[in-house]
Scaffold this motif. Structure first.
Motif, PDB file in Angstrom:
ATOM      1  N   ALA A  54       0.819  -1.211   0.000  1.00  0.00           N
ATOM      2  CA  ALA A  54       0.000   0.000   0.000  1.00  0.00           C
ATOM      3  C   ALA A  54       0.853   1.259   0.000  1.00  0.00           C
ATOM      4  N   THR A  55       1.968   1.242   0.733  1.00  0.00           N
ATOM      5  CA  THR A  55       2.822   2.426   0.786  1.00  0.00           C
ATOM      6  C   THR A  55       3.576   2.645  -0.521  1.00  0.00           C
ATOM      7  N   LEU A  56       3.706   1.607  -1.336  1.00  0.00           N
ATOM      8  CA  LEU A  56       4.412   1.728  -2.614  1.00  0.00           C
ATOM      9  C   LEU A  56       3.476   2.070  -3.771  1.00  0.00           C
ATOM     10  N   MET A  57       2.171   1.858  -3.587  1.00  0.00           N
ATOM     11  CA  MET A  57       1.205   2.123  -4.654  1.00  0.00           C
ATOM     12  C   MET A  57       0.980   3.621  -4.824  1.00  0.00           C
ATOM     13  N   PRO A  58       0.827   4.108  -6.072  1.00  0.00           N
ATOM     14  CA  PRO A  58       0.411   5.498  -6.278  1.00  0.00           C
ATOM     15  C   PRO A  58      -0.922   5.751  -5.579  1.00  0.00           C
ATOM     16  N   ILE A  59      -1.095   6.927  -5.011  1.00  0.00           N
ATOM     17  CA  ILE A  59      -2.283   7.214  -4.207  1.00  0.00           C
ATOM     18  C   ILE A  59      -3.570   7.052  -5.014  1.00  0.00           C
ATOM     19  N   VAL A  60      -3.524   7.385  -6.314  1.00  0.00           N
ATOM     20  CA  VAL A  60      -4.718   7.249  -7.154  1.00  0.00           C
ATOM     21  C   VAL A  60      -5.116   5.787  -7.266  1.00  0.00           C
ATOM     22  N   TRP A  61      -4.139   4.896  -7.416  1.00  0.00           N
ATOM     23  CA  TRP A  61      -4.442   3.465  -7.495  1.00  0.00           C
ATOM     24  C   TRP A  61      -5.002   2.952  -6.176  1.00  0.00           C
ATOM     25  N   LEU A  62      -4.418   3.408  -5.083  1.00  0.00           N
ATOM     26  CA  LEU A  62      -4.859   2.941  -3.771  1.00  0.00           C
ATOM     27  C   LEU A  62      -6.298   3.375  -3.497  1.00  0.00           C
ATOM     28  N   LYS A  63      -6.605   4.644  -3.815  1.00  0.00           N
ATOM     29  CA  LYS A  63      -7.974   5.134  -3.626  1.00  0.00           C
ATOM     30  C   LYS A  63      -8.932   4.422  -4.578  1.00  0.00           C
ATOM     31  N   GLY A  64      -8.493   4.207  -5.810  1.00  0.00           N
ATOM     32  CA  GLY A  64      -9.332   3.516  -6.782  1.00  0.00           C
ATOM     33  C   GLY A  64      -9.658   2.100  -6.337  1.00  0.00           C
ATOM     34  N   PHE A  65      -8.671   1.391  -5.789  1.00  0.00           N
ATOM     35  CA  PHE A  65      -8.893   0.029  -5.276  1.00  0.00           C
ATOM     36  C   PHE A  65      -9.919   0.056  -4.149  1.00  0.00           C
ATOM     37  N   PHE A  66      -9.812   1.051  -3.266  1.00  0.00           N
ATOM     38  CA  PHE A  66     -10.739   1.161  -2.148  1.00  0.00           C
ATOM     39  C   PHE A  66     -12.165   1.411  -2.647  1.00  0.00           C
ATOM     40  N   ILE A  67     -12.312   2.289  -3.635  1.00  0.00           N
ATOM     41  CA  ILE A  67     -13.641   2.609  -4.180  1.00  0.00           C
ATOM     42  C   ILE A  67     -14.268   1.380  -4.827  1.00  0.00           C
ATOM     43  N   VAL A  68     -13.496   0.655  -5.626  1.00  0.00           N
ATOM     44  CA  VAL A  68     -14.003  -0.565  -6.269  1.00  0.00           C
ATOM     45  C   VAL A  68     -14.418  -1.587  -5.211  1.00  0.00           C
ATOM     46  N   PHE A  69     -13.628  -1.696  -4.149  1.00  0.00           N
ATOM     47  CA  PHE A  69     -13.945  -2.638  -3.080  1.00  0.00           C
ATOM     48  C   PHE A  69     -15.255  -2.247  -2.382  1.00  0.00           C
ATOM     49  N   LEU A  70     -15.480  -0.938  -2.181  1.00  0.00           N
ATOM     50  CA  LEU A  70     -16.737  -0.483  -1.580  1.00  0.00           C
ATOM     51  C   LEU A  70     -17.932  -0.894  -2.432  1.00  0.00           C
ATOM     52  N   TYR A  71     -17.840  -0.653  -3.736  1.00  0.00           N
ATOM     53  CA  TYR A  71     -18.936  -1.024  -4.627  1.00  0.00           C
ATOM     54  C   TYR A  71     -19.166  -2.535  -4.619  1.00  0.00           C
ATOM     55  N   TYR A  72     -18.085  -3.303  -4.587  1.00  0.00           N
ATOM     56  CA  TYR A  72     -18.192  -4.762  -4.566  1.00  0.00           C
ATOM     57  C   TYR A  72     -18.927  -5.239  -3.310  1.00  0.00           C
ATOM     58  N   THR A 107     -19.497   6.586  -4.072  1.00  0.00           N
ATOM     59  CA  THR A 107     -19.798   7.545  -5.140  1.00  0.00           C
ATOM     60  C   THR A 107     -19.181   8.903  -4.848  1.00  0.00           C
ATOM     61  N   GLN A 108     -19.261   9.324  -3.585  1.00  0.00           N
ATOM     62  CA  GLN A 108     -18.664  10.614  -3.226  1.00  0.00           C
ATOM     63  C   GLN A 108     -17.142  10.574  -3.404  1.00  0.00           C
ATOM     64  N   MET A 109     -16.514   9.476  -3.005  1.00  0.00           N
ATOM     65  CA  MET A 109     -15.064   9.353  -3.166  1.00  0.00           C
ATOM     66  C   MET A 109     -14.679   9.289  -4.634  1.00  0.00           C
ATOM     67  N   LEU A 110     -15.475   8.605  -5.449  1.00  0.00           N
ATOM     68  CA  LEU A 110     -15.195   8.521  -6.879  1.00  0.00           C
ATOM     69  C   LEU A 110     -15.297   9.895  -7.522  1.00  0.00           C
ATOM     70  N   TYR A 111     -16.320  10.648  -7.140  1.00  0.00           N
ATOM     71  CA  TYR A 111     -16.489  12.014  -7.678  1.00  0.00           C
ATOM     72  C   TYR A 111     -15.284  12.888  -7.331  1.00  0.00           C
ATOM     73  N   THR A 112     -14.845  12.785  -6.070  1.00  0.00           N
ATOM     74  CA  THR A 112     -13.692  13.576  -5.638  1.00  0.00           C
ATOM     75  C   THR A 112     -12.423  13.154  -6.379  1.00  0.00           C
ATOM     76  N   LEU A 113     -12.240  11.854  -6.570  1.00  0.00           N
ATOM     77  CA  LEU A 113     -11.059  11.355  -7.249  1.00  0.00           C
ATOM     78  C   LEU A 113     -11.019  11.798  -8.706  1.00  0.00           C
ATOM     79  N   VAL A 114     -12.147  11.699  -9.385  1.00  0.00           N
ATOM     80  CA  VAL A 114     -12.214  12.092 -10.799  1.00  0.00           C
ATOM     81  C   VAL A 114     -12.032  13.591 -10.953  1.00  0.00           C
ATOM     82  N   ARG A 115     -12.635  14.346 -10.029  1.00  0.00           N
ATOM     83  CA  ARG A 115     -12.540  15.796 -10.103  1.00  0.00           C
ATOM     84  C   ARG A 115     -11.103  16.263  -9.882  1.00  0.00           C
TER      85      ARG A 115
END
Length: 266
Positions: free
Chosen positions: A100-118, A258-266
């Motif tokens: 997790a500490t080596l992953m780019p922050i965008v990837w880490l947040k994206g993984f978390f968002i996908v996991f929430l939806y799942y 959804t809120q996190m995805l909106y913030t990430l995309v924005r």
């Protein structure tokens, strides 16, 4: 700071309730709310998501104890499963915190968002694995534990969203799976918190009052409240209809994702 502490305590109260009720550590709620509360405080750091993950896992150390003790009193913890998965969990979780500490922050947040939806979709559809198997031996449980621990460290959870389906897939009764999952959350939290402390030491641009990637004011506020509400959640788990409660929780996860995805995309 006062507003943020109140937010942390409210998050802790919800997390403790969920820990006892559903066998999850509450990290799915804790992680985004810590990020939000830090923003309220005006804290700006490129490691905000790492801090949220580390602090979430550290808080689960205390929440899981309060939760599994309540479930143990109701004879809903299978300790032989806990013992068999622990070694795999310790290794998988510690390795996951390093990744997790080596992953780019965008990837880490994206993984978390996908996991929430799942997780939310699984709860809404009430997807249950076929209970046609039995719990494997120590090797099988250790391998399962390593996977549960690895994923849990990437999303800052106590593993209940993975360990409960795994155990029901192995024909463990649902309420027993929830209680056992609460106990499994303890080694996940220990290894995950240790990993985030170790990998955060010496990093620049961290806010004051941090120990590695753990934000101590948030940890204190969340822990105080969650330890109080976890036993109440465990009591409700043995009386309320779990499927209906999971659907309400799923709706909350959809909103947060959804809120996190909106913030990430924005």
């Amino acid at each position: 700071m006062l507003t943020a502490i109140v937010v942390y305590m409210c998050v802790g109260a919800i997390a403790g309730l969920l820990a006892g009720l559903l066998g999850v550590g509450g990290g799915l709620v804790i992680v985004p709310m810590i990020t939000y509360a830090m923003a309220l405080q005006g804290i700006s750091t490129p490691y905000s998501h790492h801090i949220a993950l580390g602090t979430s896992l550290a808080s689960i150390m205390f929440t899981s104890v309060s939760s599994f003790m309540a479930h143990h009193r109701n004879k809903a913890v299978q300790w032989h499963i806990v013992r068999q998965v622990t070694m795999g969990i310790l290794v998988g979780t510690f390795v996951g915190s390093k990744v997790a500490t080596l992953m780019p922050i965008v990837w880490l947040k994206g993984f978390f968002i996908v996991f929430l939806y799942y997780v939310a979709t699984q709860m809404v559809l009430n997807i249950k694995p076929s209970g046609s198997r039995t719990i494997p031996g120590i090797v099988g449980n250790s391998l399962a534990g390593s996977v549960i621990g690895f994923v849990s460290s990437l999303v800052g959870i106590g593993g209940g969203t993975l360990s409960v389906p795994y155990m029901t897939w192995c024909n463990v009764p649902m309420r027993t799976a929830i209680g056992t999952s609460a106990a499994i959350g303890f080694p996940i939290a220990i290894a995950g918190a240790a990993g985030y402390v170790f990998n955060g030491l010496g990093k620049e641009a961290l806010p004051a009052y941090t120990l590695g990637f753990i934000y101590l004011p948030a940890l204190a506020g969340i822990t105080v409240a969650s330890v109080c509400t976890a036993p109440f959640g465990a009591k409700l788990a043995h009386t309320l209809p779990i499927p209906k409660l999971k659907r309400y929780f799923a709706l909350l996860l959809y909103v947060v994702a959804t809120q996190m995805l909106y913030t990430l995309v924005r």
